[in-house]
Design a protein around this motif. Structure first.
Motif, PDB file in Angstrom:
ATOM      1  N   LEU A   9      12.434   4.515  -5.608  1.00 48.16           N
ATOM      2  CA  LEU A   9      11.234   3.692  -5.437  1.00 48.16           C
ATOM      3  C   LEU A   9      11.592   2.208  -5.364  1.00 48.16           C
ATOM      4  O   LEU A   9      11.030   1.471  -4.553  1.00 48.16           O
ATOM      5  CB  LEU A   9      10.244   3.934  -6.582  1.00 48.16           C
ATOM      6  N   GLN A  10      12.545   1.790  -6.193  1.00 48.88           N
ATOM      7  CA  GLN A  10      12.955   0.383  -6.176  1.00 48.88           C
ATOM      8  C   GLN A  10      13.569   0.021  -4.827  1.00 48.88           C
ATOM      9  O   GLN A  10      13.272  -1.026  -4.259  1.00 48.88           O
ATOM     10  CB  GLN A  10      13.949   0.107  -7.311  1.00 48.88           C
ATOM     11  N   LYS A  11      14.422   0.901  -4.294  1.00 50.26           N
ATOM     12  CA  LYS A  11      15.040   0.643  -2.993  1.00 50.26           C
ATOM     13  C   LYS A  11      13.987   0.569  -1.894  1.00 50.26           C
ATOM     14  O   LYS A  11      14.048  -0.283  -1.016  1.00 50.26           O
ATOM     15  CB  LYS A  11      16.055   1.735  -2.664  1.00 50.26           C
ATOM     16  N   LEU A  12      13.007   1.465  -1.956  1.00 57.34           N
ATOM     17  CA  LEU A  12      11.945   1.463  -0.952  1.00 57.34           C
ATOM     18  C   LEU A  12      11.110   0.185  -1.043  1.00 57.34           C
ATOM     19  O   LEU A  12      10.741  -0.396  -0.028  1.00 57.34           O
ATOM     20  CB  LEU A  12      11.057   2.692  -1.114  1.00 57.34           C
ATOM     21  N   LYS A  13      10.832  -0.254  -2.257  1.00 60.09           N
ATOM     22  CA  LYS A  13      10.068  -1.489  -2.441  1.00 60.09           C
ATOM     23  C   LYS A  13      10.841  -2.687  -1.897  1.00 60.09           C
ATOM     24  O   LYS A  13      10.269  -3.574  -1.269  1.00 60.09           O
ATOM     25  CB  LYS A  13       9.743  -1.696  -3.922  1.00 60.09           C
ATOM     26  N   GLU A  14      12.160  -2.706  -2.142  1.00 60.56           N
ATOM     27  CA  GLU A  14      12.986  -3.806  -1.643  1.00 60.56           C
ATOM     28  C   GLU A  14      13.002  -3.820  -0.116  1.00 60.56           C
ATOM     29  O   GLU A  14      12.938  -4.883   0.495  1.00 60.56           O
ATOM     30  CB  GLU A  14      14.405  -3.677  -2.185  1.00 60.56           C
ATOM     31  N   GLN A  15      13.078  -2.645   0.495  1.00 63.50           N
ATOM     32  CA  GLN A  15      13.056  -2.561   1.955  1.00 63.50           C
ATOM     33  C   GLN A  15      11.711  -3.031   2.495  1.00 63.50           C
ATOM     34  O   GLN A  15      11.648  -3.711   3.503  1.00 63.50           O
ATOM     35  CB  GLN A  15      13.321  -1.128   2.414  1.00 63.50           C
ATOM     36  N   ASP A  16      10.649  -2.667   1.806  1.00 64.86           N
ATOM     37  CA  ASP A  16       9.305  -3.052   2.234  1.00 64.86           C
ATOM     38  C   ASP A  16       9.146  -4.571   2.162  1.00 64.86           C
ATOM     39  O   ASP A  16       8.623  -5.183   3.074  1.00 64.86           O
ATOM     40  CB  ASP A  16       8.263  -2.364   1.358  1.00 64.86           C
TER      41      ASP A  16
END
Length: 41
Positions: free
Chosen positions: A28-35
């Motif tokens: 989730l953290q990686k996805l948030k950073e990508q977003d």
């Protein structure tokens, strides 16, 4: 992103002794950073 986060929390809410696994938190953290990175374009 928020919907995914809410759905995962809902799944684990039934069993209060079980926390969201670290691998999901990291994902989730990686996805948030990508977003966030994608919004700068």
């Amino acid at each position: 992103m928020r919907q995914i986060d809410e759905n995962l929390r809902r799944v684990y809410k039934d069993d209060q002794t079980q926390e969201v696994p670290d691998r999901f938190k990291h994902l989730l953290q990686k996805l948030k950073e990508q977003d966030v990175g994608g919004c700068d374009e």
